[in-house]
Design an enzyme around this catalytic site. Structure first.
Site, PDB file in Angstrom:
ATOM      1  N   ASP A  48       2.131 -17.287  41.573  1.00  0.00           N
ATOM      2  CA  ASP A  48       1.860 -17.080  40.459  1.00  0.00           C
ATOM      3  C   ASP A  48       0.746 -15.628  39.969  1.00  0.00           C
ATOM      4  O   ASP A  48       0.078 -15.502  40.966  1.00  0.00           O
ATOM      5  CB  ASP A  48       1.069 -17.797  39.165  1.00  0.00           C
ATOM      6  CG  ASP A  48       0.401 -17.808  37.664  1.00  0.00           C
ATOM      7  OD1 ASP A  48       1.259 -17.405  37.095  1.00  0.00           O
ATOM      8  OD2 ASP A  48      -0.607 -17.263  37.876  1.00  0.00           O
ATOM      9  N   ILE A  49       0.625 -14.440  39.686  1.00  0.00           N
ATOM     10  CA  ILE A  49       0.097 -13.001  39.308  1.00  0.00           C
ATOM     11  C   ILE A  49      -1.488 -13.431  39.084  1.00  0.00           C
ATOM     12  O   ILE A  49      -0.674 -14.020  37.335  1.00  0.00           O
ATOM     13  CB  ILE A  49       0.686 -12.351  39.001  1.00  0.00           C
ATOM     14  CG1 ILE A  49       1.934 -11.778  40.670  1.00  0.00           C
ATOM     15  CG2 ILE A  49      -0.241 -11.500  39.504  1.00  0.00           C
ATOM     16  CD1 ILE A  49       1.361 -11.994  42.723  1.00  0.00           C
ATOM     17  N   HIS A 130       4.035   5.132  38.658  1.00  0.00           N
ATOM     18  CA  HIS A 130       3.312   6.167  38.943  1.00  0.00           C
ATOM     19  C   HIS A 130       2.230   5.716  38.625  1.00  0.00           C
ATOM     20  O   HIS A 130       0.746   5.067  37.630  1.00  0.00           O
ATOM     21  CB  HIS A 130       3.727   7.464  37.678  1.00  0.00           C
ATOM     22  CG  HIS A 130       3.834   6.801  36.329  1.00  0.00           C
ATOM     23  ND1 HIS A 130       3.025   7.579  35.492  1.00  0.00           N
ATOM     24  CD2 HIS A 130       4.653   7.023  35.757  1.00  0.00           C
ATOM     25  CE1 HIS A 130       3.061   7.148  34.430  1.00  0.00           C
ATOM     26  NE2 HIS A 130       4.021   7.482  33.777  1.00  0.00           N
ATOM     27  N   ASP A 142      -0.281   3.634  30.362  1.00  0.00           N
ATOM     28  CA  ASP A 142       1.264   4.289  30.611  1.00  0.00           C
ATOM     29  C   ASP A 142      -0.095   4.954  31.844  1.00  0.00           C
ATOM     30  O   ASP A 142      -0.718   5.766  31.764  1.00  0.00           O
ATOM     31  CB  ASP A 142       1.457   5.400  29.970  1.00  0.00           C
ATOM     32  CG  ASP A 142       2.773   6.401  30.398  1.00  0.00           C
ATOM     33  OD1 ASP A 142       3.159   6.074  31.369  1.00  0.00           O
ATOM     34  OD2 ASP A 142       2.906   7.129  29.637  1.00  0.00           O
ATOM     35  N   GLU A 176       4.204  12.385  37.575  1.00  0.00           N
ATOM     36  CA  GLU A 176       5.075  11.370  37.322  1.00  0.00           C
ATOM     37  C   GLU A 176       5.357  11.856  35.237  1.00  0.00           C
ATOM     38  O   GLU A 176       6.033  12.794  35.473  1.00  0.00           O
ATOM     39  CB  GLU A 176       5.493   9.600  36.663  1.00  0.00           C
ATOM     40  CG  GLU A 176       6.877   9.696  35.946  1.00  0.00           C
ATOM     41  CD  GLU A 176       7.019   9.773  34.975  1.00  0.00           C
ATOM     42  OE1 GLU A 176       7.470   8.854  34.340  1.00  0.00           O
ATOM     43  OE2 GLU A 176       5.306   9.119  34.149  1.00  0.00           O
ATOM     44  N   ASP A 205       7.375   1.186  34.999  1.00  0.00           N
ATOM     45  CA  ASP A 205       6.091   1.853  34.346  1.00  0.00           C
ATOM     46  C   ASP A 205       5.950   1.797  32.535  1.00  0.00           C
ATOM     47  O   ASP A 205       6.862   1.502  31.750  1.00  0.00           O
ATOM     48  CB  ASP A 205       6.858   3.451  34.114  1.00  0.00           C
ATOM     49  CG  ASP A 205       6.026   4.647  33.416  1.00  0.00           C
ATOM     50  OD1 ASP A 205       5.029   4.256  32.598  1.00  0.00           O
ATOM     51  OD2 ASP A 205       6.818   5.876  33.095  1.00  0.00           O
ATOM     52  N   HIS A 292       0.785   8.484  25.383  1.00  0.00           N
ATOM     53  CA  HIS A 292       0.097   9.229  25.482  1.00  0.00           C
ATOM     54  C   HIS A 292      -0.856   9.766  25.124  1.00  0.00           C
ATOM     55  O   HIS A 292      -1.044  11.236  24.432  1.00  0.00           O
ATOM     56  CB  HIS A 292       0.645  10.352  25.218  1.00  0.00           C
ATOM     57  CG  HIS A 292       2.368  10.349  26.690  1.00  0.00           C
ATOM     58  ND1 HIS A 292       3.451  11.126  26.784  1.00  0.00           N
ATOM     59  CD2 HIS A 292       2.404   9.539  27.822  1.00  0.00           C
ATOM     60  CE1 HIS A 292       3.777  10.775  27.884  1.00  0.00           C
ATOM     61  NE2 HIS A 292       3.582  10.166  28.733  1.00  0.00           N
ATOM     62  N   ASP A 307       1.183  -9.987  31.942  1.00  0.00           N
ATOM     63  CA  ASP A 307       1.058 -11.431  32.468  1.00  0.00           C
ATOM     64  C   ASP A 307       2.177 -11.533  32.913  1.00  0.00           C
ATOM     65  O   ASP A 307       2.693 -11.900  34.271  1.00  0.00           O
ATOM     66  CB  ASP A 307       0.658 -12.660  31.573  1.00  0.00           C
ATOM     67  CG  ASP A 307       0.016 -13.619  33.005  1.00  0.00           C
ATOM     68  OD1 ASP A 307       0.118 -13.817  33.767  1.00  0.00           O
ATOM     69  OD2 ASP A 307      -0.455 -15.586  32.479  1.00  0.00           O
TER      70      ASP A 307
HETATM   71  N1  TRP Z   1       8.280   7.352  31.329  1.00  0.00           N
HETATM   72  C1  TRP Z   1       7.500   7.779  30.007  1.00  0.00           C
HETATM   73  C2  TRP Z   1       6.142   8.305  30.492  1.00  0.00           C
HETATM   74  O1  TRP Z   1       5.765   7.835  31.617  1.00  0.00           O
HETATM   75  C3  TRP Z   1       7.590   6.331  29.559  1.00  0.00           C
HETATM   76  C4  TRP Z   1       8.943   6.056  29.123  1.00  0.00           C
HETATM   77  C5  TRP Z   1       9.216   6.237  28.084  1.00  0.00           C
HETATM   78  C6  TRP Z   1       9.726   4.663  29.945  1.00  0.00           C
HETATM   79  N2  TRP Z   1      10.805   5.733  28.284  1.00  0.00           N
HETATM   80  C7  TRP Z   1      10.950   5.242  29.101  1.00  0.00           C
HETATM   81  C8  TRP Z   1       9.914   4.426  31.486  1.00  0.00           C
HETATM   82  C9  TRP Z   1      11.833   4.267  30.125  1.00  0.00           C
HETATM   83  C10 TRP Z   1      10.653   3.727  31.592  1.00  0.00           C
HETATM   84  C11 TRP Z   1      11.908   3.659  30.806  1.00  0.00           C
HETATM   85  O2  TRP Z   1       5.461   9.078  29.898  1.00  0.00           O
HETATM   86 ZN    ZN Z   2       4.790   6.719  32.827  1.00  0.00          ZN
HETATM   87 CA    CA Z   3       0.755 -14.921  36.136  1.00  0.00          CA
END
Ligand code: TRP
Ligand code: ZN
Ligand code: CA
Length: 322
Positions: A48-49, A130, A142, A176, A205, A292, A307
């Site tokens: 478990d993390i 990223h 993000d 990224e 991500d 964003h 989790d």
């Molecule tokens: N990569 C995008 C970002 O960093 C986020 C994102 C949008 C995404 N759609 C995705 C990541 C689908 C993984 C899969 O802004």
């Molecule tokens: Zn992202």
């Molecule tokens: Ca956990």
């Protein structure tokens, strides 16, 4: 050797019954003197993390952004400070780390790659996230979330002294948000032989979205299945990730013919009524309304999603690497 669906052995019942500590203790039992050669070690269930540990990393990334003009973006001081934070933890835990510089938009960027010593380096299981944010905000969902989740998974590899048959590699990508610059740079830097040594690349991500969905990348079938197995064991339904295929760092790996997979809790698409029905949360609202934006802070995280996804990462690594 490429991963194959039949190579995935579901062990969810075992995982639920045994604690990680008990398994580590069992694995550490010495052989009796004069014993016959041991058969292959039984596979260990994933630990478990602790989500509190993942959140502690997010608190640090938030502090780094706050101290550096409110972001952790490519070419800004908050990015390098984030990289130094992650690298310090990995070095202290016994990883072999390497930082590779690149230039994009006239600014210096960095990838961090961390290898766990041991395992067959002709069979590499790799996880990446990223580490850069956009300039608009601190980028905690993000993609502090994926960065912190794989960091804690790596630290758990060390804490449990996991000795998988395959070689484990973790990566934190720069730039990224400028078009997967760091991950593309890394894949381009590999020889054809080194690319063929990567059994699978798992990308994380956005894994703690505040109004979360549970999306699994629909790509390599074996990698997709291991995440579905984890979520199946939890009784949480998943959907295929459709919010923009190829919009993150798995894309350069996939283009190079490397099997890819990953998890995603949603960005600026809105949760439907049907999704709110099965996952909870708010229908008609974005999975991450702060995507964003300046409000992508440490408050912009759903702890349950973080989790579950952190534990799913550990499950996948332990399943795929043994
Ligand atoms: N990569 C995008 C970002 O960093 C986020 C994102 C949008 C995404 N759609 C995705 C990541 C689908 C993984 C899969 O802004
Ligand atoms: Zn992202
Ligand atoms: Ca956990």
């Amino acid at each position: 050797m490429p991963l194959h669906p039949t190579s995935i052995r579901p062990r969810l019942a075992t995982a639920a019954l045994l604690t990680a500590a008990a398994l580590v203790a069992a694995g550490a039992t010495p052989l009796a003197a004069g014993a016959a050669p041991a058969p292959a070690a039984p596979a260990l269930a994933a630990p478990d993390i602790p989500v509190a540990s993942v959140k502690a990393h997010l608190t640090q990334l938030q502090s780094i952004a706050t101290a550096n003009g409110g972001n952790r973006a490519h070419g800004r001081p908050g990015y390098k400070a984030s990289l130094d934070y992650v690298k310090g933890k990995l070095d202290a835990a016994g990883f072999t780390t390497s930082v590779k510089q690149f230039t994009s938009g006239g600014r210096t960027g960095y990838n961090l790659v961390a290898d766990w010593p041991g395992g067959d380096t002709n069979q590499v299981v790799m996880a990446g996230a990223h580490l850069d944010s956009v300039t608009a905000g601190p980028g905690i969902n993000d993609n502090g979330s994926g960065s912190a989740a794989i960091l804690e998974a790596a630290l758990t590899v060390s804490r449990t002294q996991f000795k998988p048959a395959k070689h484990l590699r973790f990566a934190w990508w720069g730039a990224e948000e400028l078009g997967m610059v760091g991950s593309r740079n890394y894949v381009n830097s590999l020889s054809v032989t080194d690319r063929s040594r990567i059994d699978g690349y798992l990308n994380f991500d956005m894994v703690g979205s505040p109004n979360p969905g549970y999306f699994v990348y629909d790509d390599d079938p074996a990698l997709e299945q291991v995440f579905k197995d984890y979520y199946g064991g939890l009784g949480v339904p998943t959907e295929i990730e459709t919010e923009g295929d190829g919009r993150s760092d798995h894309a350069p790996f996939k283009s190079a013919g490397i099997p890819v997979g990953g998890l995603f809790s949603g960005a600026d698409y809105r949760k439907t009524a049907a999704q709110a029905q099965k996952w909870g949360g708010t229908a008609g609202k974005a999975f991450d309304a702060c995507y964003h934006s300046a409000c992508d802070t440490s408050a912009n995280i759903d702890t349950t999603a973080l989790d579950r996804n952190s534990d799913a990462i550990a499950y996948a690594l332990w399943e795929l690497a043994q």
